[in-house]
Design a protein around this motif. Structure first.
Motif, PDB file in Angstrom:
ATOM      1  N   VAL A  26       0.836  -1.201   0.000  1.00 56.52           N
ATOM      2  CA  VAL A  26       0.000   0.000   0.000  1.00 56.52           C
ATOM      3  C   VAL A  26       0.873   1.254   0.000  1.00 56.52           C
ATOM      4  CG1 VAL A  26      -1.738   1.308   1.289  1.00 56.52           C
ATOM      5  CG2 VAL A  26      -1.943  -1.179   1.090  1.00 56.52           C
ATOM      6  N   ALA A  27       1.924   1.248   0.819  1.00 57.31           N
ATOM      7  CA  ALA A  27       2.817   2.410   0.900  1.00 57.31           C
ATOM      8  C   ALA A  27       3.531   2.662  -0.420  1.00 57.31           C
ATOM      9  CB  ALA A  27       3.828   2.216   2.023  1.00 57.31           C
ATOM     10  N   PHE A  28       3.868   1.612  -1.133  1.00 59.08           N
ATOM     11  CA  PHE A  28       4.514   1.767  -2.433  1.00 59.08           C
ATOM     12  C   PHE A  28       3.570   2.494  -3.392  1.00 59.08           C
ATOM     13  CE2 PHE A  28       5.756   0.487  -6.695  1.00 59.08           C
ATOM     14  CZ  PHE A  28       7.124   0.700  -6.668  1.00 59.08           C
ATOM     15  N   ALA A  29       2.308   2.083  -3.410  1.00 53.37           N
ATOM     16  CA  ALA A  29       1.324   2.734  -4.276  1.00 53.37           C
ATOM     17  C   ALA A  29       1.107   4.193  -3.860  1.00 53.37           C
ATOM     18  CB  ALA A  29       0.005   1.967  -4.238  1.00 53.37           C
ATOM     19  N   LEU A  30       0.923   4.429  -2.560  1.00 52.47           N
ATOM     20  CA  LEU A  30       0.729   5.800  -2.082  1.00 52.47           C
ATOM     21  C   LEU A  30       1.983   6.647  -2.291  1.00 52.47           C
ATOM     22  CD1 LEU A  30      -1.298   5.334   1.228  1.00 52.47           C
ATOM     23  CD2 LEU A  30      -2.091   6.336  -0.915  1.00 52.47           C
ATOM     24  N   GLY A  31       3.145   6.041  -2.118  1.00 53.03           N
ATOM     25  CA  GLY A  31       4.397   6.762  -2.328  1.00 53.03           C
ATOM     26  C   GLY A  31       4.572   7.191  -3.778  1.00 53.03           C
ATOM     27  N   THR A  32       4.104   6.355  -4.685  1.00 53.56           N
ATOM     28  CA  THR A  32       4.161   6.712  -6.100  1.00 53.56           C
ATOM     29  C   THR A  32       3.277   7.920  -6.380  1.00 53.56           C
ATOM     30  OG1 THR A  32       4.616   4.412  -6.696  1.00 53.56           O
ATOM     31  CG2 THR A  32       3.769   5.847  -8.443  1.00 53.56           C
TER      32      THR A  32
END
Length: 144
Positions: A26-32
């Motif tokens: 989830v953090a990877f998606a939000l970080g993008t």
């Protein structure tokens, strides 16, 4: 798990692995989204400040799910194990991404924590590590 419905030995470790896998995805998606859309408009510090509570909310839900699935008891040691394993793996994943995907050195990765956005991110990561422990109070019957 054992055949009697008790948690298997090492459950905190496997719960930590599952916990970081969920939150990291989830953090990877939000970080993008933060990096490509929010930070250019609002700046890095505000973008990370917006993202951090979202990640902590995801952490809370993911931790509760992992605790339930892996039957992690409301005791300090297994909760610290779960959070510590999750935190350690999270830091290794982020270091690996920093080096392999972005061409940074390990020193660059560590130096980023000295910036305001980096410090906010590190605080959120430490919060992520503590969530399983913070959920103990909710798990003990009769405690408010």
């Amino acid at each position: 798990m054992t055949g009697r419905g008790k948690p298997a030995a090492g459950g905190g470790v496997w719960a930590g692995v599952a916990y970081v896998a969920i939150v990291f995805a989830v953090a990877f998606a939000l970080g993008t989204v933060r990096t490509l859309l929010v930070a250019p408009r609002l700046g890095d510090t505000l973008a990370v400040t917006i993202e951090a509570p979202l990640i902590l909310a995801v952490s809370w839900l993911a931790s509760a799910w992992c605790v339930r699935v892996f039957q992690i008891p409301p005791a300090v040691a297994p909760r610290l194990t779960m959070g510590g394993v999750g935190f350690g793996l999270l830091m290794l994943l982020e270091l690996g991404m920093s080096v392999l995907l972005f061409g940074r050195t390990p020193g660059d990765y560590l130096a980023a924590f000295l910036s305001r956005p980096g410090a906010i991110g590190l605080a959120a990561q430490l919060g992520f590590a503590l969530v399983p422990l913070l959920q103990i109070k909710r798990a003990i019957p009769g405690r408010r």
